[in-house]
Scaffold this motif. Sequence first.
Motif, PDB file in Angstrom:
ATOM      1  N   PRO A  47       4.469  -8.173  -0.877  1.00 46.27           N
ATOM      2  CA  PRO A  47       3.742  -8.804  -1.975  1.00 46.27           C
ATOM      3  C   PRO A  47       4.605  -9.844  -2.692  1.00 46.27           C
ATOM      4  CG  PRO A  47       3.390  -6.436  -1.987  1.00 46.27           C
ATOM      5  CD  PRO A  47       4.436  -6.705  -0.943  1.00 46.27           C
ATOM      6  N   LEU A  48       3.960 -10.901  -3.168  1.00 49.63           N
ATOM      7  CA  LEU A  48       4.677 -12.009  -3.781  1.00 49.63           C
ATOM      8  C   LEU A  48       4.973 -11.726  -5.246  1.00 49.63           C
ATOM      9  CD1 LEU A  48       2.689 -14.946  -2.149  1.00 49.63           C
ATOM     10  CD2 LEU A  48       4.730 -13.774  -1.324  1.00 49.63           C
ATOM     11  N   GLY A  49       5.959 -12.455  -5.780  1.00 54.07           N
ATOM     12  CA  GLY A  49       6.375 -12.235  -7.156  1.00 54.07           C
ATOM     13  C   GLY A  49       5.515 -12.954  -8.174  1.00 54.07           C
ATOM     14  N   ALA A  50       4.838 -14.018  -7.750  1.00 51.87           N
ATOM     15  CA  ALA A  50       3.973 -14.786  -8.640  1.00 51.87           C
ATOM     16  C   ALA A  50       2.560 -14.793  -8.070  1.00 51.87           C
ATOM     17  CB  ALA A  50       4.489 -16.221  -8.789  1.00 51.87           C
ATOM     18  N   SER A  51       1.597 -14.918  -8.945  1.00 43.30           N
ATOM     19  CA  SER A  51       0.201 -14.936  -8.514  1.00 43.30           C
ATOM     20  C   SER A  51      -0.104 -16.236  -7.780  1.00 43.30           C
ATOM     21  CB  SER A  51      -0.717 -14.810  -9.725  1.00 43.30           C
ATOM     22  OG  SER A  51      -0.684 -16.015 -10.484  1.00 43.30           O
ATOM     23  N   PRO A  52      -1.201 -16.283  -7.020  1.00 41.47           N
ATOM     24  CA  PRO A  52      -1.584 -17.537  -6.373  1.00 41.47           C
ATOM     25  C   PRO A  52      -1.700 -18.696  -7.364  1.00 41.47           C
ATOM     26  CG  PRO A  52      -2.857 -15.730  -5.450  1.00 41.47           C
ATOM     27  CD  PRO A  52      -2.086 -15.163  -6.605  1.00 41.47           C
ATOM     28  N   GLY A  53      -2.318 -18.442  -8.509  1.00 39.02           N
ATOM     29  CA  GLY A  53      -2.472 -19.500  -9.503  1.00 39.02           C
ATOM     30  C   GLY A  53      -1.140 -19.988 -10.036  1.00 39.02           C
ATOM     31  N   GLN A  54      -0.208 -19.076 -10.243  1.00 38.66           N
ATOM     32  CA  GLN A  54       1.112 -19.465 -10.739  1.00 38.66           C
ATOM     33  C   GLN A  54       1.889 -20.264  -9.692  1.00 38.66           C
ATOM     34  OE1 GLN A  54       2.400 -15.490 -11.735  1.00 38.66           O
ATOM     35  NE2 GLN A  54       2.049 -15.798 -13.929  1.00 38.66           N
ATOM     36  N   ARG A  55       1.792 -19.864  -8.446  1.00 36.52           N
ATOM     37  CA  ARG A  55       2.490 -20.606  -7.392  1.00 36.52           C
ATOM     38  C   ARG A  55       1.894 -22.001  -7.230  1.00 36.52           C
ATOM     39  NH1 ARG A  55       1.565 -18.519  -2.685  1.00 36.52           N
ATOM     40  NH2 ARG A  55       0.118 -16.862  -3.280  1.00 36.52           N
ATOM     41  N   LEU A  56       0.595 -22.104  -7.402  1.00 35.58           N
ATOM     42  CA  LEU A  56      -0.063 -23.408  -7.347  1.00 35.58           C
ATOM     43  C   LEU A  56       0.380 -24.275  -8.524  1.00 35.58           C
ATOM     44  CD1 LEU A  56      -2.123 -25.174  -5.848  1.00 35.58           C
ATOM     45  CD2 LEU A  56      -3.933 -24.087  -7.215  1.00 35.58           C
ATOM     46  N   ASP A  57       0.447 -23.685  -9.703  1.00 35.42           N
ATOM     47  CA  ASP A  57       0.914 -24.423 -10.885  1.00 35.42           C
ATOM     48  C   ASP A  57       2.334 -24.954 -10.669  1.00 35.42           C
ATOM     49  OD1 ASP A  57      -1.430 -23.978 -12.284  1.00 35.42           O
ATOM     50  OD2 ASP A  57      -0.644 -22.286 -13.454  1.00 35.42           O
ATOM     51  N   MET A  58       3.207 -24.110 -10.120  1.00 31.07           N
ATOM     52  CA  MET A  58       4.601 -24.524  -9.905  1.00 31.07           C
ATOM     53  C   MET A  58       4.688 -25.653  -8.880  1.00 31.07           C
ATOM     54  SD  MET A  58       6.901 -21.034 -10.239  1.00 31.07           S
ATOM     55  CE  MET A  58       5.896 -19.925  -9.234  1.00 31.07           C
ATOM     56  N   LEU A  59       3.854 -25.592  -7.849  1.00 32.28           N
ATOM     57  CA  LEU A  59       3.830 -26.675  -6.872  1.00 32.28           C
ATOM     58  C   LEU A  59       3.411 -27.991  -7.524  1.00 32.28           C
ATOM     59  CD1 LEU A  59       2.331 -25.296  -3.529  1.00 32.28           C
ATOM     60  CD2 LEU A  59       4.444 -26.611  -3.792  1.00 32.28           C
ATOM     61  N   LYS A  60       2.402 -27.931  -8.367  1.00 31.51           N
ATOM     62  CA  LYS A  60       1.942 -29.142  -9.046  1.00 31.51           C
ATOM     63  C   LYS A  60       3.056 -29.735  -9.910  1.00 31.51           C
ATOM     64  CE  LYS A  60      -2.964 -27.815  -9.170  1.00 31.51           C
ATOM     65  NZ  LYS A  60      -4.090 -27.352 -10.017  1.00 31.51           N
ATOM     66  N   LEU A  61       3.801 -28.873 -10.583  1.00 33.59           N
ATOM     67  CA  LEU A  61       4.906 -29.332 -11.423  1.00 33.59           C
ATOM     68  C   LEU A  61       6.017 -29.941 -10.568  1.00 33.59           C
ATOM     69  CD1 LEU A  61       5.143 -26.365 -13.954  1.00 33.59           C
ATOM     70  CD2 LEU A  61       4.424 -28.704 -14.481  1.00 33.59           C
ATOM     71  N   ALA A  62       6.292 -29.319  -9.423  1.00 36.15           N
ATOM     72  CA  ALA A  62       7.384 -29.784  -8.570  1.00 36.15           C
ATOM     73  C   ALA A  62       7.058 -31.108  -7.893  1.00 36.15           C
ATOM     74  CB  ALA A  62       7.705 -28.727  -7.513  1.00 36.15           C
ATOM     75  N   VAL A  63       5.832 -31.235  -7.427  1.00 34.19           N
ATOM     76  CA  VAL A  63       5.431 -32.438  -6.698  1.00 34.19           C
ATOM     77  C   VAL A  63       5.185 -33.603  -7.644  1.00 34.19           C
ATOM     78  CG1 VAL A  63       3.579 -33.432  -5.295  1.00 34.19           C
ATOM     79  CG2 VAL A  63       4.517 -31.187  -4.713  1.00 34.19           C
ATOM     80  N   GLY A  64       4.548 -33.318  -8.786  1.00 30.87           N
ATOM     81  CA  GLY A  64       4.261 -34.379  -9.741  1.00 30.87           C
ATOM     82  C   GLY A  64       3.493 -35.511  -9.085  1.00 30.87           C
ATOM     83  N   ASN A  65       3.983 -36.724  -9.263  1.00 26.63           N
ATOM     84  CA  ASN A  65       3.344 -37.907  -8.683  1.00 26.63           C
ATOM     85  C   ASN A  65       4.128 -38.463  -7.497  1.00 26.63           C
ATOM     86  OD1 ASN A  65       1.183 -37.996 -10.606  1.00 26.63           O
ATOM     87  ND2 ASN A  65       2.632 -38.841 -12.108  1.00 26.63           N
ATOM     88  N   THR A  66       4.870 -37.603  -6.803  1.00 29.66           N
ATOM     89  CA  THR A  66       5.679 -38.055  -5.671  1.00 29.66           C
ATOM     90  C   THR A  66       4.784 -38.695  -4.613  1.00 29.66           C
ATOM     91  OG1 THR A  66       7.230 -36.228  -6.040  1.00 29.66           O
ATOM     92  CG2 THR A  66       7.358 -37.375  -3.919  1.00 29.66           C
ATOM     93  N   PRO A  67       5.002 -39.951  -4.277  1.00 28.43           N
ATOM     94  CA  PRO A  67       4.143 -40.628  -3.293  1.00 28.43           C
ATOM     95  C   PRO A  67       4.154 -39.902  -1.941  1.00 28.43           C
ATOM     96  CG  PRO A  67       5.531 -42.223  -4.440  1.00 28.43           C
ATOM     97  CD  PRO A  67       6.031 -40.866  -4.825  1.00 28.43           C
ATOM     98  N   GLY A  68       2.974 -39.712  -1.383  1.00 27.16           N
ATOM     99  CA  GLY A  68       2.857 -39.123  -0.058  1.00 27.16           C
ATOM    100  C   GLY A  68       2.812 -37.611  -0.020  1.00 27.16           C
ATOM    101  N   LEU A  69       3.131 -36.955  -1.131  1.00 20.41           N
ATOM    102  CA  LEU A  69       3.080 -35.491  -1.170  1.00 20.41           C
ATOM    103  C   LEU A  69       1.842 -35.054  -1.937  1.00 20.41           C
ATOM    104  CD1 LEU A  69       6.768 -34.340  -1.834  1.00 20.41           C
ATOM    105  CD2 LEU A  69       5.656 -35.002   0.318  1.00 20.41           C
ATOM    106  N   VAL A  70       1.035 -34.216  -1.318  1.00 23.21           N
ATOM    107  CA  VAL A  70      -0.176 -33.711  -1.956  1.00 23.21           C
ATOM    108  C   VAL A  70      -0.239 -32.199  -1.757  1.00 23.21           C
ATOM    109  CG1 VAL A  70      -1.448 -35.865  -1.608  1.00 23.21           C
ATOM    110  CG2 VAL A  70      -1.615 -34.067   0.091  1.00 23.21           C
ATOM    111  N   ILE A  71      -0.979 -31.543  -2.603  1.00 20.97           N
ATOM    112  CA  ILE A  71      -1.134 -30.093  -2.525  1.00 20.97           C
ATOM    113  C   ILE A  71      -2.533 -29.774  -2.031  1.00 20.97           C
ATOM    114  CG2 ILE A  71      -1.100 -27.930  -3.821  1.00 20.97           C
ATOM    115  CD1 ILE A  71       0.789 -29.463  -5.818  1.00 20.97           C
ATOM    116  N   ASN A  72      -2.602 -28.931  -1.015  1.00 22.51           N
ATOM    117  CA  ASN A  72      -3.885 -28.502  -0.468  1.00 22.51           C
ATOM    118  C   ASN A  72      -4.040 -27.005  -0.745  1.00 22.51           C
ATOM    119  OD1 ASN A  72      -6.070 -27.688   1.070  1.00 22.51           O
ATOM    120  ND2 ASN A  72      -5.578 -28.992   2.808  1.00 22.51           N
ATOM    121  N   PRO A  73      -4.940 -26.624  -1.672  1.00 17.74           N
ATOM    122  CA  PRO A  73      -5.081 -25.220  -2.065  1.00 17.74           C
ATOM    123  C   PRO A  73      -6.026 -24.414  -1.174  1.00 17.74           C
ATOM    124  CG  PRO A  73      -6.483 -26.549  -3.448  1.00 17.74           C
ATOM    125  CD  PRO A  73      -5.799 -27.496  -2.502  1.00 17.74           C
ATOM    126  N   ILE A  74      -6.299 -24.888   0.034  1.00 17.63           N
ATOM    127  CA  ILE A  74      -7.320 -24.294   0.889  1.00 17.63           C
ATOM    128  C   ILE A  74      -7.101 -22.794   1.125  1.00 17.63           C
ATOM    129  CG2 ILE A  74      -6.051 -25.011   2.973  1.00 17.63           C
ATOM    130  CD1 ILE A  74      -8.738 -25.344   4.380  1.00 17.63           C
TER     131      ILE A  74
END
Length: 199
Positions: A47-74
Amino acid sequence: MTRIGLFGGSFDPVHSAHLALARTALSSLKLHQVQLIPAGQPWQRAPLGASPGQRLDMLKLAVGNTPGLVINPIEIERNGPTYTIETLEALTVGPEYFWLLGSDQLVNFCTWNRWQEIVQRVTLVVAQRPGTDTRPPDELAQWLALNDKELLELTFDPMDISANGIRQRIARGQSISGLITAPVANYITVHGLYKQLPT
């Protein structure tokens, strides 16, 4: 043809090596974009230490507006265990897809659900991870040869950073400076994540 890199993982938490690998693949493979795909319920790990929503939030913070990097929550949006083949089946037909994975994942690739179908749909791209090499397991190597498919190796200096190591450092009150971005570090602090040592 549009060239898209797919980079799946638990991202628990997303760290500097994840981001460096995505950026390197984007440039080296001349990709139009790299999609980071956080796993919903990884079936092959604890089992993971953070919830799916929290891991998604952290990815959004890490990626920010970096060109070419996008998050796919599928995978987070899909209920039940996370299987890569089901993710690939749901993607838009047309682009050429490249599945990015570390050499530590390559070792166990043939245990993945319907792994032969995965390799039929994507080009595998492996990056060096500390402690493992980039040679495919024999079963995969034989399949690739028989089906005229290739395994690409990404030129990438291995970074000795792991999510498990970061969680351990947080639980012990040690510094994680340089291992994750400042916004992600702040998010972890605010939400009190990873205070218990991982099992």
